[in-house]
Design a protein around this motif. Structure first.
Motif, short mmCIF file in Angstrom:
data_model
loop_
_atom_site.label_atom_id
_atom_site.label_comp_id
_atom_site.label_asym_id
_atom_site.label_seq_id
_atom_site.Cartn_x
_atom_site.Cartn_y
_atom_site.Cartn_z
N GLU A 34 0.85 -1.18 0.00
CA GLU A 34 0.00 0.00 0.00
C GLU A 34 0.89 1.23 0.00
O GLU A 34 1.99 1.23 0.55
CB GLU A 34 -0.95 0.01 1.20
CG GLU A 34 -0.28 0.10 2.56
CD GLU A 34 -1.29 0.18 3.71
OE1 GLU A 34 -2.44 -0.24 3.53
OE2 GLU A 34 -0.90 0.67 4.77
N ARG A 75 -7.38 0.80 -8.33
CA ARG A 75 -6.63 0.40 -7.13
C ARG A 75 -6.30 1.59 -6.25
O ARG A 75 -5.30 1.60 -5.54
CB ARG A 75 -5.34 -0.33 -7.54
CG ARG A 75 -5.55 -1.53 -8.45
CD ARG A 75 -4.28 -2.28 -8.75
NE ARG A 75 -4.47 -3.24 -9.82
CZ ARG A 75 -4.99 -4.45 -9.66
NH1 ARG A 75 -5.39 -4.83 -8.44
NH2 ARG A 75 -5.15 -5.27 -10.67
N GLN A 76 -7.16 2.60 -6.27
CA GLN A 76 -6.82 3.85 -5.61
C GLN A 76 -8.07 4.58 -5.11
O GLN A 76 -9.12 4.55 -5.75
CB GLN A 76 -6.06 4.74 -6.60
CG GLN A 76 -5.64 6.10 -6.06
CD GLN A 76 -5.05 6.97 -7.14
OE1 GLN A 76 -5.29 6.77 -8.33
NE2 GLN A 76 -4.27 7.97 -6.76
N ARG A 96 -3.26 4.00 -2.23
CA ARG A 96 -3.26 2.90 -3.21
C ARG A 96 -3.01 1.58 -2.50
O ARG A 96 -2.29 1.52 -1.49
CB ARG A 96 -2.15 3.09 -4.25
CG ARG A 96 -2.30 4.29 -5.16
CD ARG A 96 -1.10 4.42 -6.07
NE ARG A 96 -1.19 5.55 -6.98
CZ ARG A 96 -1.72 5.48 -8.20
NH1 ARG A 96 -2.18 4.33 -8.65
NH2 ARG A 96 -1.77 6.55 -8.98
N ARG A 97 -3.59 0.51 -3.08
CA ARG A 97 -3.30 -0.86 -2.62
C ARG A 97 -3.00 -1.73 -3.84
O ARG A 97 -3.47 -1.47 -4.94
CB ARG A 97 -4.49 -1.48 -1.86
CG ARG A 97 -4.69 -0.95 -0.47
CD ARG A 97 -5.66 -1.84 0.30
NE ARG A 97 -5.03 -3.09 0.71
CZ ARG A 97 -5.65 -4.27 0.77
NH1 ARG A 97 -6.91 -4.37 0.41
NH2 ARG A 97 -5.02 -5.34 1.17
N TRP A 98 -2.21 -2.77 -3.59
CA TRP A 98 -1.84 -3.73 -4.63
C TRP A 98 -1.67 -5.09 -3.97
O TRP A 98 -1.12 -5.17 -2.88
CB TRP A 98 -0.52 -3.31 -5.31
CG TRP A 98 -0.01 -4.35 -6.27
CD1 TRP A 98 0.83 -5.38 -5.99
CD2 TRP A 98 -0.35 -4.48 -7.65
NE1 TRP A 98 1.03 -6.16 -7.09
CE2 TRP A 98 0.32 -5.62 -8.14
CE3 TRP A 98 -1.17 -3.76 -8.51
CZ2 TRP A 98 0.20 -6.04 -9.46
CZ3 TRP A 98 -1.27 -4.19 -9.82
CH2 TRP A 98 -0.59 -5.31 -10.27
N PRO A 99 -2.15 -6.21 -4.57
CA PRO A 99 -2.81 -6.31 -5.88
C PRO A 99 -4.33 -6.23 -5.80
O PRO A 99 -5.00 -6.44 -6.80
CB PRO A 99 -2.37 -7.69 -6.34
CG PRO A 99 -2.29 -8.49 -5.08
CD PRO A 99 -1.77 -7.53 -4.03
N SER A 101 -8.11 -4.89 -5.78
CA SER A 101 -8.78 -3.82 -6.52
C SER A 101 -9.88 -3.22 -5.65
O SER A 101 -10.41 -3.87 -4.74
CB SER A 101 -9.37 -4.35 -7.83
OG SER A 101 -10.29 -5.41 -7.58
#
Length: 419
Positions: A34, A75-76, A96-99, A101
């Motif tokens: 993140e 993702r934001q 933001r986060r990954w992965p 959605s």
């Protein structure tokens, strides 16, 4: 032999080194992460612009505290300011986060709560963009699909809601994967969780401090009422003289925790939709809410009939007022305001208590014109945002054909809100 062996050893070591570098790079790129970029400037002041078109935007906003606009990305979650800026500007803050959605976003006061595809809940302080808390929740039942504006994620946040319970406490309720969980908005502490089963039960939202779920698991479908404060099932209710399928839609919903004040139910094709008011007991019949074109605001049912906007008491149907608006429809409501859009895309804003016209202007900006069809709409803090679609509307078209322009949303201010 020795030289050949040495070369093989060196080659193996090089291969291992390359593999290690690739593994590190892959981890850094694909590992869960993140990124929080907090606000650097001061919290913007409250803005109260004169009634009229403010600007146009490419992404659907949530209006927060009358000061910020909050948007969704794949993702934001991010915000810009000022709230009455003519165009979208550089983010005031971003998360933001990954992965995972983004699945849904709701707002209560100055707290922005996001839900992600892995079920994670993340609350942000809208004044700074800092993470207030994180909590686990059930995964969404299905992947969310949203068009380019992202309106489905912020204006229709399925499976995520904030509702106010006795004592003024706000509770975040998330549902999915056969489970419901509730957490305290103030600190993210889990209050309760309950298994509700998958497929035959569908939570539809909150009202009157209750989570409403259509339950068709055993026997005729009913609406289950579960206390948001405790998670306990308080009642199971079926509309009188109802048979067959049961669908239910909440009406009179207010962002920011106030919940929904009414309900509209329907059954088989030959059974007309019926309106109900939500309270402490069973829903009370409210014929003034019958029909899909009726909106509920401040306990007043409003609808356009033959070019006249009529306001009726939602509880007994008594006519309170009427106002000539011409061919039009109600596109949005908010406490203290009814928003009507005419066939010429003129926005008419009225007081739901009296029917007095508060402001009126054409939704036009630049050289865009008014030859568009309205899509989804949203209203909060005295503002209205409307999606503009190309005529004729083609629901199956790609986004470029579906929307009027790249900046498809028009933002308008409707005047100062009452105290």
């Amino acid at each position: 032999m020795g030289l050949a062996t040495g070369r093989r050893v060196v080659a193996a070591l090089v291969a291992l080194g390359v593999a290690a570098v690739v593994a590190v790079v892959t981890y850094r790129v694909l590992a869960p992460a993140e990124v929080s970029t907090v606000a650097r400037g001061d919290y913007p002041p409250l803005s109260v612009p004169d009634p009229g078109v403010v600007g146009r935007l490419p992404v659907a906003p949530l209006i927060v505290d009358g000061r910020l606009r909050v948007y969704s990305g794949s993702r934001q979650v991010y915000a810009d300011q000022p709230v009455d800026g003519r165009y979208r500007s550089t983010p005031y803050w971003s998360y933001r986060r990954w992965p995972a959605s983004l699945d849904a976003v709701v707002v209560s006061g100055t707290t922005v709560v996001s839900r992600w595809s892995d079920g994670r809940l993340v609350a942000l302080d809208a004044r700074t963009g800092r993470v207030a808390w994180r909590a686990d929740g059930p995964r969404p039942d299905r992947a969310r699909t949203a068009r380019r504006t992202g309106a489905a994620l912020v204006w229709d946040p399925s499976g995520l809601t904030v509702t106010r319970v006795a004592g003024g406490r706000d509770v975040v309720v998330s549902s999915g994967a056969g489970e419901v969980r509730a957490v305290d908005l103030a600190g993210g502490r889990e209050l309760w969780r309950a298994a509700i089963g998958s497929g035959c039960r569908a939570p539809i939202g909150t009202g009157g401090g209750q989570l409403l779920t259509v339950d068709g698991c055993t026997g005729p479908p009913v609406i289950e009422f579960r206390a948001v404060a405790t998670g306990e099932v308080s009642a199971r209710w079926q509309p009188p003289d109802h048979s067959g399928e049961l669908t239910a839609t909440l009406v009179g919903c207010v962002p920011g925790g106030a919940g929904c004040a009414g309900l509209r139910t329907a059954g088989s094709a030959d059974m007309a939709a019926r309106g109900w008011l939500l309270g402490t007991g069973d829903p009370a019949r409210a014929p003034a809410l019958d029909g899909p074109g009726v909106a509920l605001v401040d306990r007043t049912a409003v609808a356009v009939a033959d070019g006249v906007l009529i306001g009726r008491s939602a509880s007994d149907g008594t006519e309170r007022w009427r106002a000539a608006v011409g061919p039009a429809r109600v596109i949005a409501v908010q406490p203290g305001r009814v928003h009507v859009l005419t066939e010429q895309n003129e926005l008419v804003n009225l007081d739901p208590a009296t029917g007095v016209e508060l402001s009126r202007f054409v939704l036009d900006i630049g050289s865009d014109g008014t030859g568009w069809a309205p899509g989804s709409a949203y209203a909060a803090d005295g503002y209205v945002v409307v999606e503009r679609l190309r005529r004729p509307v083609d629901q199956d078209a790609d986004d470029q054909r579906y929307y009027l322009t790249a900046e498809a949303l028009i933002l308008a201010a409707t005047g100062p809100m009452g105290e």
